[in-house]
Enzyme design. Sequence first.
Site, PDB file in Angstrom:
ATOM      1  N   LYS A  68       0.775  -1.253   0.109  1.00  0.00           N
ATOM      2  CA  LYS A  68      -0.020  -0.188  -0.260  1.00  0.00           C
ATOM      3  C   LYS A  68       0.850   1.236   0.223  1.00  0.00           C
ATOM      4  CE  LYS A  68      -4.197  -1.611   1.863  1.00  0.00           C
ATOM      5  NZ  LYS A  68      -5.429  -1.328   3.182  1.00  0.00           N
ATOM      6  N   ASN A  89      -5.021   2.247  -1.968  1.00  0.00           N
ATOM      7  CA  ASN A  89      -5.502   0.767  -2.043  1.00  0.00           C
ATOM      8  C   ASN A  89      -6.085   0.790  -3.489  1.00  0.00           C
ATOM      9  OD1 ASN A  89      -7.902   2.164  -1.663  1.00  0.00           O
ATOM     10  ND2 ASN A  89      -8.817   0.727  -0.462  1.00  0.00           N
ATOM     11  N   ASP A 105      -9.997   3.507   1.900  1.00  0.00           N
ATOM     12  CA  ASP A 105     -10.387   2.678   2.879  1.00  0.00           C
ATOM     13  C   ASP A 105     -11.100   3.523   3.969  1.00  0.00           C
ATOM     14  OD1 ASP A 105      -8.958   0.199   2.560  1.00  0.00           O
ATOM     15  OD2 ASP A 105      -7.037   0.791   3.171  1.00  0.00           O
ATOM     16  N   GLY A 130      -3.802   1.591  16.823  1.00  0.00           N
ATOM     17  CA  GLY A 130      -3.077   1.197  15.778  1.00  0.00           C
ATOM     18  C   GLY A 130      -2.496   2.616  15.192  1.00  0.00           C
TER      19      GLY A 130
HETATM   20  P1  NDP Z   1       0.131  -2.731   9.259  1.00  0.00           P
HETATM   21  O1  NDP Z   1       1.033  -3.687   9.596  1.00  0.00           O
HETATM   22  O2  NDP Z   1       0.402  -1.190   8.775  1.00  0.00           O
HETATM   23  O3  NDP Z   1      -0.074  -1.913  11.256  1.00  0.00           O
HETATM   24  C1  NDP Z   1      -0.294  -3.014  12.108  1.00  0.00           C
HETATM   25  C2  NDP Z   1      -0.681  -2.053  13.259  1.00  0.00           C
HETATM   26  O4  NDP Z   1      -1.085  -2.948  14.481  1.00  0.00           O
HETATM   27  C3  NDP Z   1       0.369  -1.287  14.120  1.00  0.00           C
HETATM   28  O5  NDP Z   1      -0.096  -0.124  14.573  1.00  0.00           O
HETATM   29  C4  NDP Z   1       1.034  -2.264  15.110  1.00  0.00           C
HETATM   30  O6  NDP Z   1       1.682  -1.748  16.180  1.00  0.00           O
HETATM   31  C5  NDP Z   1      -0.224  -3.002  15.663  1.00  0.00           C
HETATM   32  N1  NDP Z   1      -0.188  -4.266  16.002  1.00  0.00           N
HETATM   33  C6  NDP Z   1       0.143  -5.366  15.595  1.00  0.00           C
HETATM   34  N2  NDP Z   1       0.230  -6.486  16.221  1.00  0.00           N
HETATM   35  C7  NDP Z   1      -0.322  -5.928  17.566  1.00  0.00           C
HETATM   36  C8  NDP Z   1      -0.622  -6.725  18.637  1.00  0.00           C
HETATM   37  N3  NDP Z   1      -0.385  -7.800  18.726  1.00  0.00           N
HETATM   38  N4  NDP Z   1      -1.048  -5.910  19.795  1.00  0.00           N
HETATM   39  C9  NDP Z   1      -1.255  -4.496  19.558  1.00  0.00           C
HETATM   40  N5  NDP Z   1      -0.930  -3.873  18.453  1.00  0.00           N
HETATM   41  C10 NDP Z   1      -0.525  -4.483  17.330  1.00  0.00           C
HETATM   42  O7  NDP Z   1      -1.413  -3.046   9.165  1.00  0.00           O
HETATM   43  P2  NDP Z   1      -2.502  -2.392   8.524  1.00  0.00           P
HETATM   44  O8  NDP Z   1      -2.667  -0.953   9.298  1.00  0.00           O
HETATM   45  O9  NDP Z   1      -2.498  -2.530   7.107  1.00  0.00           O
HETATM   46  O10 NDP Z   1      -3.790  -3.434   9.011  1.00  0.00           O
HETATM   47  C11 NDP Z   1      -4.440  -3.321  10.213  1.00  0.00           C
HETATM   48  C12 NDP Z   1      -5.804  -4.295  10.229  1.00  0.00           C
HETATM   49  O11 NDP Z   1      -6.768  -3.626   9.591  1.00  0.00           O
HETATM   50  C13 NDP Z   1      -5.409  -5.474   9.905  1.00  0.00           C
HETATM   51  O12 NDP Z   1      -6.408  -6.337  10.683  1.00  0.00           O
HETATM   52  C14 NDP Z   1      -6.147  -5.369   8.248  1.00  0.00           C
HETATM   53  O13 NDP Z   1      -6.937  -6.938   8.065  1.00  0.00           O
HETATM   54  C15 NDP Z   1      -7.343  -4.510   8.758  1.00  0.00           C
HETATM   55  N6  NDP Z   1      -7.825  -3.797   7.332  1.00  0.00           N
HETATM   56  C16 NDP Z   1      -9.332  -4.175   7.285  1.00  0.00           C
HETATM   57  C17 NDP Z   1      -9.818  -3.407   6.129  1.00  0.00           C
HETATM   58  C18 NDP Z   1     -11.067  -3.619   6.091  1.00  0.00           C
HETATM   59  O14 NDP Z   1     -11.726  -3.272   4.777  1.00  0.00           O
HETATM   60  N7  NDP Z   1     -11.913  -4.276   6.614  1.00  0.00           N
HETATM   61  C19 NDP Z   1      -8.926  -2.490   5.219  1.00  0.00           C
HETATM   62  C20 NDP Z   1      -7.621  -2.145   5.751  1.00  0.00           C
HETATM   63  C21 NDP Z   1      -7.042  -2.951   6.819  1.00  0.00           C
HETATM   64  P3  NDP Z   1       3.050  -1.279  16.125  1.00  0.00           P
HETATM   65  O15 NDP Z   1       3.309   0.080  15.563  1.00  0.00           O
HETATM   66  O16 NDP Z   1       3.397  -1.107  17.628  1.00  0.00           O
HETATM   67  O17 NDP Z   1       3.752  -2.462  15.501  1.00  0.00           O
END
Ligand code: NDP
Length: 277
Positions: A68, A89, A105, A130
Amino acid sequence: MPAPDRYAVIGHPIGHSRSPQIHALFAQQTRQSMRYTAVDIAPEQLAARVPEFFAGGGRGLNVTVPHKQAVIALTDGLSERARTAGAANTILSDAAGGLIADNTDGAGLVRDLTHNLRIPVSAQRVLLLGAGGAARGVLAPLLELKPRELVIANRSPERALALASAFNSHAAVRGSGFAQLDGVCFDLIINATAASLQGEVPPLPASVIGAATICYDLAYAAVDTHFMRWARERGAAQAHMGLGMLVEQAAESFYLWRGVRPDTTAVLAVLAAQLSH
Ligand code: NDP
């Protein structure tokens, strides 16, 4: 009869994607002649494969994890919402054949919240969990709805602080770690972390949920996500998953490409029924 216009979703991996099915249902419903496939592209092939797709007659792409952000450098122009999110996206080609990156999104989330679920955002206290690509994408559209306050909380608090400061023209935004939320309650909690994909829930203090709190997980699954179960166990008024957002962001991309808005209600019903079987 001319060949159908070609579209695809690109990611790595991509086998799980429901986008081909969603767009096939949209195309059927609106009588558009198009073919939409899922294409696995490894990061090192992205720079070659995206221009190749369009040079070969492709009309539009959806882009998912992990491309992305990287895909933006391969386009000729950016929509305001892709620029704000720093992620795209959707890619479309303009009249001159230039590639434009967009991000649907945030529009998808806002449409699901406000139109499908009738969840108020305006004047509400909102917690966004997040600071990754999804959080960046939904932040500006959420702020346009003028919440009373919007707190971004992240596992790595410095990323939440950085994201909040990028939006510091909006006085109501601030960044935080999870523990610092102790004693604070929110009207709406949006989980944009990837924790649900790992079967985890961010370690939030109990105070964040009150009897009227509504929780929304961007993740979706056949059964309630861990975050949804966690929210209900703590007495949240409602808990929703991101299937509606998925369908709505797809509809927004479809509209950009074809100029026609599909009826998302029928498509969401088909997907929800399939997911639960
Ligand atoms: P990224 O990898 O860009 O970001 C992940 C985020 O999640 C970061 O803030 C990270 O924190 C945090 N994180 C990861 N693991 C954990 C954990 N175990 N506990 C707490 N925080 C955690 O992912 P995306 O932003 O692209 O995606 C995030 C979610 O959104 C996914 O579940 C994805 O499937 C969903 N999504 C859904 C969409 C829809 O249309 N329904 C569209 C786009 C996304 P840190 O910075 O500390 O690493």
